[in-house]
Design a protein around this motif. Structure first.
Motif, PDB file in Angstrom:
ATOM      1  N   THR A  35       0.864  -1.177   0.000  1.00  0.00           N
ATOM      2  CA  THR A  35       0.000   0.000   0.000  1.00  0.00           C
ATOM      3  C   THR A  35       0.898   1.223   0.000  1.00  0.00           C
ATOM      4  O   THR A  35       1.696   1.411   0.916  1.00  0.00           O
ATOM      5  CB  THR A  35      -0.889   0.024   1.262  1.00  0.00           C
ATOM      6  OG1 THR A  35      -1.656  -1.164   1.311  1.00  0.00           O
ATOM      7  CG2 THR A  35      -1.805   1.227   1.253  1.00  0.00           C
ATOM      8  N   LEU A  36       0.795   2.035  -1.042  1.00  0.00           N
ATOM      9  CA  LEU A  36       1.524   3.296  -1.102  1.00  0.00           C
ATOM     10  C   LEU A  36       0.553   4.409  -0.743  1.00  0.00           C
ATOM     11  O   LEU A  36      -0.556   4.467  -1.274  1.00  0.00           O
ATOM     12  CB  LEU A  36       2.112   3.515  -2.497  1.00  0.00           C
ATOM     13  CG  LEU A  36       3.193   2.530  -2.913  1.00  0.00           C
ATOM     14  CD1 LEU A  36       3.599   2.771  -4.355  1.00  0.00           C
ATOM     15  CD2 LEU A  36       4.397   2.632  -1.998  1.00  0.00           C
ATOM     16  N   TRP A  48       4.331  -2.534   3.397  1.00  0.00           N
ATOM     17  CA  TRP A  48       4.553  -3.753   2.617  1.00  0.00           C
ATOM     18  C   TRP A  48       4.362  -4.940   3.540  1.00  0.00           C
ATOM     19  O   TRP A  48       4.917  -4.974   4.636  1.00  0.00           O
ATOM     20  CB  TRP A  48       5.953  -3.723   2.028  1.00  0.00           C
ATOM     21  CG  TRP A  48       6.378  -4.932   1.278  1.00  0.00           C
ATOM     22  CD1 TRP A  48       5.624  -5.714   0.466  1.00  0.00           C
ATOM     23  CD2 TRP A  48       7.696  -5.497   1.251  1.00  0.00           C
ATOM     24  NE1 TRP A  48       6.383  -6.737  -0.075  1.00  0.00           N
ATOM     25  CE2 TRP A  48       7.657  -6.611   0.399  1.00  0.00           C
ATOM     26  CE3 TRP A  48       8.894  -5.158   1.859  1.00  0.00           C
ATOM     27  CZ2 TRP A  48       8.773  -7.392   0.145  1.00  0.00           C
ATOM     28  CZ3 TRP A  48      10.002  -5.933   1.605  1.00  0.00           C
ATOM     29  CH2 TRP A  48       9.934  -7.033   0.752  1.00  0.00           C
ATOM     30  N   LEU A  49       3.595  -5.910   3.109  1.00  0.00           N
ATOM     31  CA  LEU A  49       3.324  -7.114   3.885  1.00  0.00           C
ATOM     32  C   LEU A  49       3.872  -8.326   3.135  1.00  0.00           C
ATOM     33  O   LEU A  49       3.177  -8.946   2.329  1.00  0.00           O
ATOM     34  CB  LEU A  49       1.816  -7.262   4.118  1.00  0.00           C
ATOM     35  CG  LEU A  49       1.361  -8.458   4.936  1.00  0.00           C
ATOM     36  CD1 LEU A  49       1.918  -8.389   6.339  1.00  0.00           C
ATOM     37  CD2 LEU A  49      -0.151  -8.499   4.979  1.00  0.00           C
ATOM     38  N   ASP A  64       9.742  -6.594  -8.951  1.00  0.00           N
ATOM     39  CA  ASP A  64       9.048  -6.961 -10.189  1.00  0.00           C
ATOM     40  C   ASP A  64       7.612  -6.446 -10.245  1.00  0.00           C
ATOM     41  O   ASP A  64       7.128  -6.072 -11.310  1.00  0.00           O
ATOM     42  CB  ASP A  64       9.032  -8.484 -10.363  1.00  0.00           C
ATOM     43  CG  ASP A  64      10.414  -9.037 -10.642  1.00  0.00           C
ATOM     44  OD1 ASP A  64      11.307  -8.261 -11.029  1.00  0.00           O
ATOM     45  OD2 ASP A  64      10.606 -10.250 -10.467  1.00  0.00           O
ATOM     46  N   ASP A  65       6.913  -6.436  -9.101  1.00  0.00           N
ATOM     47  CA  ASP A  65       5.495  -6.068  -9.092  1.00  0.00           C
ATOM     48  C   ASP A  65       5.230  -4.660  -8.580  1.00  0.00           C
ATOM     49  O   ASP A  65       4.080  -4.275  -8.391  1.00  0.00           O
ATOM     50  CB  ASP A  65       4.700  -7.081  -8.253  1.00  0.00           C
ATOM     51  CG  ASP A  65       4.676  -8.453  -8.899  1.00  0.00           C
ATOM     52  OD1 ASP A  65       4.932  -8.543 -10.114  1.00  0.00           O
ATOM     53  OD2 ASP A  65       4.418  -9.444  -8.191  1.00  0.00           O
ATOM     54  N   PHE A  66       6.281  -3.886  -8.347  1.00  0.00           N
ATOM     55  CA  PHE A  66       6.104  -2.506  -7.883  1.00  0.00           C
ATOM     56  C   PHE A  66       5.338  -1.725  -8.949  1.00  0.00           C
ATOM     57  O   PHE A  66       5.594  -1.879 -10.142  1.00  0.00           O
ATOM     58  CB  PHE A  66       7.472  -1.866  -7.635  1.00  0.00           C
ATOM     59  CG  PHE A  66       7.422  -0.594  -6.851  1.00  0.00           C
ATOM     60  CD1 PHE A  66       7.250  -0.629  -5.481  1.00  0.00           C
ATOM     61  CD2 PHE A  66       7.541   0.629  -7.476  1.00  0.00           C
ATOM     62  CE1 PHE A  66       7.206   0.543  -4.747  1.00  0.00           C
ATOM     63  CE2 PHE A  66       7.492   1.806  -6.758  1.00  0.00           C
ATOM     64  CZ  PHE A  66       7.324   1.760  -5.391  1.00  0.00           C
ATOM     65  N   PRO A  67       4.378  -0.896  -8.544  1.00  0.00           N
ATOM     66  CA  PRO A  67       3.560  -0.177  -9.532  1.00  0.00           C
ATOM     67  C   PRO A  67       4.395   0.677 -10.487  1.00  0.00           C
ATOM     68  O   PRO A  67       5.142   1.555 -10.050  1.00  0.00           O
ATOM     69  CB  PRO A  67       2.652   0.707  -8.666  1.00  0.00           C
ATOM     70  CG  PRO A  67       2.694   0.122  -7.305  1.00  0.00           C
ATOM     71  CD  PRO A  67       4.000  -0.579  -7.172  1.00  0.00           C
ATOM     72  N   LEU A 112      14.139   0.571   2.784  1.00  0.00           N
ATOM     73  CA  LEU A 112      14.318   1.743   1.940  1.00  0.00           C
ATOM     74  C   LEU A 112      14.347   1.275   0.501  1.00  0.00           C
ATOM     75  O   LEU A 112      15.070   0.340   0.161  1.00  0.00           O
ATOM     76  CB  LEU A 112      15.617   2.474   2.277  1.00  0.00           C
ATOM     77  CG  LEU A 112      15.720   3.070   3.673  1.00  0.00           C
ATOM     78  CD1 LEU A 112      17.090   3.732   3.850  1.00  0.00           C
ATOM     79  CD2 LEU A 112      14.618   4.060   3.927  1.00  0.00           C
ATOM     80  N   VAL A 113      13.566   1.914  -0.334  1.00  0.00           N
ATOM     81  CA  VAL A 113      13.454   1.555  -1.741  1.00  0.00           C
ATOM     82  C   VAL A 113      13.976   2.721  -2.565  1.00  0.00           C
ATOM     83  O   VAL A 113      13.427   3.820  -2.495  1.00  0.00           O
ATOM     84  CB  VAL A 113      11.979   1.260  -2.117  1.00  0.00           C
ATOM     85  CG1 VAL A 113      11.839   1.018  -3.595  1.00  0.00           C
ATOM     86  CG2 VAL A 113      11.457   0.086  -1.315  1.00  0.00           C
TER      87      VAL A 113
END
Length: 128
Positions: A35-36, A48-49, A64-67, A112-113
């Motif tokens: 959830t962002l 993030w879960l 890979d699945d980041f929006p 951290l991303v």
């Protein structure tokens, strides 16, 4: 003189997520639970879960699945004490991603991303 038939593209017809490291990238455990927040708080950009504490699998799934509308991840940093294994890089559909280390006191329940372009997001890890 006739031309030889063109060689078939080895990636044609394959799932693009299986490239470029299909033999190294682990399979996902399920849909990305991320959830962002629309409004960024002072502390967190999102939650993030992950399904497990396997950073090799979960980190690759996050990348890979980041929006795509939010950007593309090119690096991660987390506290290694919270994750299984000693991971310094991940193999994803986008290639190899560097993984940095946060000090245990600073990195609890935090990832951290780093996005392409330099933006850094603080994600709270919600362990089940």
């Amino acid at each position: 003189m006739t031309r030889p038939a063109p060689r078939p593209d080895p990636g044609e017809g394959r799932d693009p997520r299986s490239q470029p490291y299909p033999h190294r990238r682990p399979a996902s455990l399920g849909p990305l639970r991320l959830t962002l927040f629309a409004r960024v708080s002072r502390t967190w950009h999102g939650t993030w879960l992950p399904y497990s504490r396997d950073l090799t699998r979960e980190g690759a799934d996050l990348v890979d699945d980041f929006p795509a509308t939010r950007g593309r991840i090119d690096r991660l940093a987390c506290s290694p004490e919270e994750w299984e294994g000693d991971v310094s890089s991940l193999f994803t559909a986008h290639g190899r991603i560097a993984v940095g280390r946060l000090a245990a006191r600073d990195g609890q329940r935090l990832v951290l991303v780093g996005l392409v372009g330099g933006e850094v997001l603080r994600l709270r890890v919600a362990w089940t």
